[in-house]
Design a protein around this motif. Structure first.
Motif, PDB file in Angstrom:
ATOM      1  N   ILE A   1      43.610  33.296  54.288  1.00 43.44           N
ATOM      2  CA  ILE A   1      42.485  34.210  54.092  1.00 43.44           C
ATOM      3  C   ILE A   1      42.880  35.260  53.065  1.00 43.44           C
ATOM      4  O   ILE A   1      43.853  35.989  53.243  1.00 43.44           O
ATOM      5  CB  ILE A   1      42.091  34.896  55.420  1.00 43.44           C
ATOM      6  CG1 ILE A   1      41.634  33.846  56.447  1.00 43.44           C
ATOM      7  CG2 ILE A   1      41.001  35.935  55.184  1.00 43.44           C
ATOM      8  CD1 ILE A   1      41.496  34.371  57.859  1.00 43.44           C
ATOM      9  N   ILE A   2      42.131  35.303  51.968  1.00 48.74           N
ATOM     10  CA  ILE A   2      42.378  36.285  50.915  1.00 48.74           C
ATOM     11  C   ILE A   2      41.242  37.299  50.926  1.00 48.74           C
ATOM     12  O   ILE A   2      40.078  36.939  50.770  1.00 48.74           O
ATOM     13  CB  ILE A   2      42.438  35.615  49.520  1.00 48.74           C
ATOM     14  CG1 ILE A   2      43.373  34.400  49.513  1.00 48.74           C
ATOM     15  CG2 ILE A   2      42.840  36.643  48.451  1.00 48.74           C
ATOM     16  CD1 ILE A   2      44.835  34.691  49.788  1.00 48.74           C
ATOM     17  N   GLY A   3      41.584  38.555  51.128  1.00 46.19           N
ATOM     18  CA  GLY A   3      40.587  39.618  51.073  1.00 46.19           C
ATOM     19  C   GLY A   3      40.279  39.957  49.629  1.00 46.19           C
ATOM     20  O   GLY A   3      41.172  39.945  48.780  1.00 46.19           O
ATOM     21  N   LEU A   4      39.029  40.226  49.338  1.00 48.49           N
ATOM     22  CA  LEU A   4      38.615  40.644  47.998  1.00 48.49           C
ATOM     23  C   LEU A   4      37.779  41.905  48.166  1.00 48.49           C
ATOM     24  O   LEU A   4      36.757  41.894  48.845  1.00 48.49           O
ATOM     25  CB  LEU A   4      37.789  39.547  47.322  1.00 48.49           C
ATOM     26  CG  LEU A   4      37.200  39.885  45.949  1.00 48.49           C
ATOM     27  CD1 LEU A   4      38.303  40.066  44.910  1.00 48.49           C
ATOM     28  CD2 LEU A   4      36.251  38.793  45.489  1.00 48.49           C
TER      29      LEU A   4
ATOM     30  N   GLY B   1      32.369  45.474  40.628  1.00 48.34           N
ATOM     31  CA  GLY B   1      32.102  44.107  40.180  1.00 48.34           C
ATOM     32  C   GLY B   1      32.764  43.051  41.043  1.00 48.34           C
ATOM     33  O   GLY B   1      32.955  41.915  40.622  1.00 48.34           O
ATOM     34  N   LYS B   2      33.079  43.415  42.276  1.00 50.70           N
ATOM     35  CA  LYS B   2      33.776  42.454  43.148  1.00 50.70           C
ATOM     36  C   LYS B   2      32.925  41.222  43.449  1.00 50.70           C
ATOM     37  O   LYS B   2      33.455  40.122  43.589  1.00 50.70           O
ATOM     38  CB  LYS B   2      34.264  43.119  44.436  1.00 50.70           C
ATOM     39  CG  LYS B   2      33.168  43.586  45.340  1.00 50.70           C
ATOM     40  CD  LYS B   2      33.682  44.409  46.498  1.00 50.70           C
ATOM     41  CE  LYS B   2      32.537  45.035  47.244  1.00 50.70           C
ATOM     42  NZ  LYS B   2      31.630  45.836  46.405  1.00 50.70           N
ATOM     43  N   THR B   3      31.606  41.383  43.504  1.00 50.21           N
ATOM     44  CA  THR B   3      30.736  40.237  43.778  1.00 50.21           C
ATOM     45  C   THR B   3      30.759  39.257  42.602  1.00 50.21           C
ATOM     46  O   THR B   3      30.738  38.033  42.805  1.00 50.21           O
ATOM     47  CB  THR B   3      29.304  40.708  44.088  1.00 50.21           C
ATOM     48  OG1 THR B   3      29.369  41.665  45.152  1.00 50.21           O
ATOM     49  CG2 THR B   3      28.416  39.563  44.519  1.00 50.21           C
ATOM     50  N   THR B   4      30.838  39.783  41.393  1.00 46.52           N
ATOM     51  CA  THR B   4      30.959  38.935  40.202  1.00 46.52           C
ATOM     52  C   THR B   4      32.260  38.143  40.260  1.00 46.52           C
ATOM     53  O   THR B   4      32.283  36.927  40.002  1.00 46.52           O
ATOM     54  CB  THR B   4      30.932  39.806  38.921  1.00 46.52           C
ATOM     55  OG1 THR B   4      29.698  40.519  38.900  1.00 46.52           O
ATOM     56  CG2 THR B   4      31.067  38.969  37.667  1.00 46.52           C
ATOM     57  N   ILE B   5      33.342  38.827  40.605  1.00 47.85           N
ATOM     58  CA  ILE B   5      34.653  38.172  40.705  1.00 47.85           C
ATOM     59  C   ILE B   5      34.624  37.113  41.816  1.00 47.85           C
ATOM     60  O   ILE B   5      35.124  36.001  41.646  1.00 47.85           O
ATOM     61  CB  ILE B   5      35.784  39.203  40.957  1.00 47.85           C
ATOM     62  CG1 ILE B   5      35.834  40.248  39.818  1.00 47.85           C
ATOM     63  CG2 ILE B   5      37.128  38.516  41.136  1.00 47.85           C
ATOM     64  CD1 ILE B   5      36.157  39.722  38.436  1.00 47.85           C
TER      65      ILE B   5
END
Length: 196
Positions: A4-7, A14-18
């Motif tokens: 599980i990688i948290g973002l 712009g986290k949603t874009t990433i």
């Protein structure tokens, strides 16, 4: 075992874009903030929010997110109460989602308040998305048709980037779309290899 990688990243980073890049490259992505919004409207949540925040948080019998924001962002106790209603439900939903995606070697959990909520503790690694403060303010004002004051109010309820960076494994600077995608691809290659 699925990793599980948290973002995460502050509002307007712009986290949603990433997250969209990772999804495009085949990594299952859980959008915690979107799920939290859906959970808010479940009947069990509605009754708990009504008890916690009162009729002022509702319009036509349903939770009104703008009204809720204006209540909780000025009252830390009410914000904590709202979080205590929604976060456990999102956590359980995420556990079920991971179980349903257990054939994936890596999944991403995208969440604005990954650190603030403590859910970073359930992650094998964390990616932080950053962007210049003024750029973030500009993006959110444009996206949400809101005022600078309201954006700053929301920022004040999130940890600053320095604090988050100290606890993150990877940092993606989202200053330009090209550079951000390039940085995301580098991180993607690391997290999908067996280096982690």
């Amino acid at each position: 075992m699925t990793k599980i990688i948290g973002l995460t990243g502050g509002i307007g980073s712009g986290k949603t874009t990433i997250a969209g890049y990772f999804a495009f490259w085949g990594v299952p992505v859980y959008y915690a903030d979107d799920e939290a919004k859906k959970i808010l409207y479940r009947p069990d949540s509605c009754s708990e929010v009504l008890d916690a925040l009162g009729e002022a948080a509702f319009t036509d019998g349903l939770p009104d997110r703008q009204k809720i924001a204006s209540i909780v962002f000025n009252d830390p106790a009410k914000l904590a109460k709202l979080n205590s209603i929604i976060h456990p439900k999102v956590k359980q939903h995420f556990i079920d989602w991971v179980a349903a995606n257990n054939d994936a070697p890596v999944v991403i959990k995208e969440a604005a308040i990954l650190f603030e909520s403590g859910s970073y503790k359930d992650c094998d690694a964390v990616i932080l998305v950053t962007a210049p403060r003024e750029e973030r303010i500009r993006r959110v004002m444009l996206r949400d048709s809101t005022t600078r004051e309201k954006v700053l109010q929301r920022m004040d309820n999130q940890w600053d980037d320095e604090k988050k960076a100290a606890m993150s494994n990877y940092i993606i600077e989202n200053n330009t779309p090209e550079k951000a995608k390039e940085n995301a691809l580098s991180v993607y290659k690391i997290i999908t290899s067996n280096v982690l």
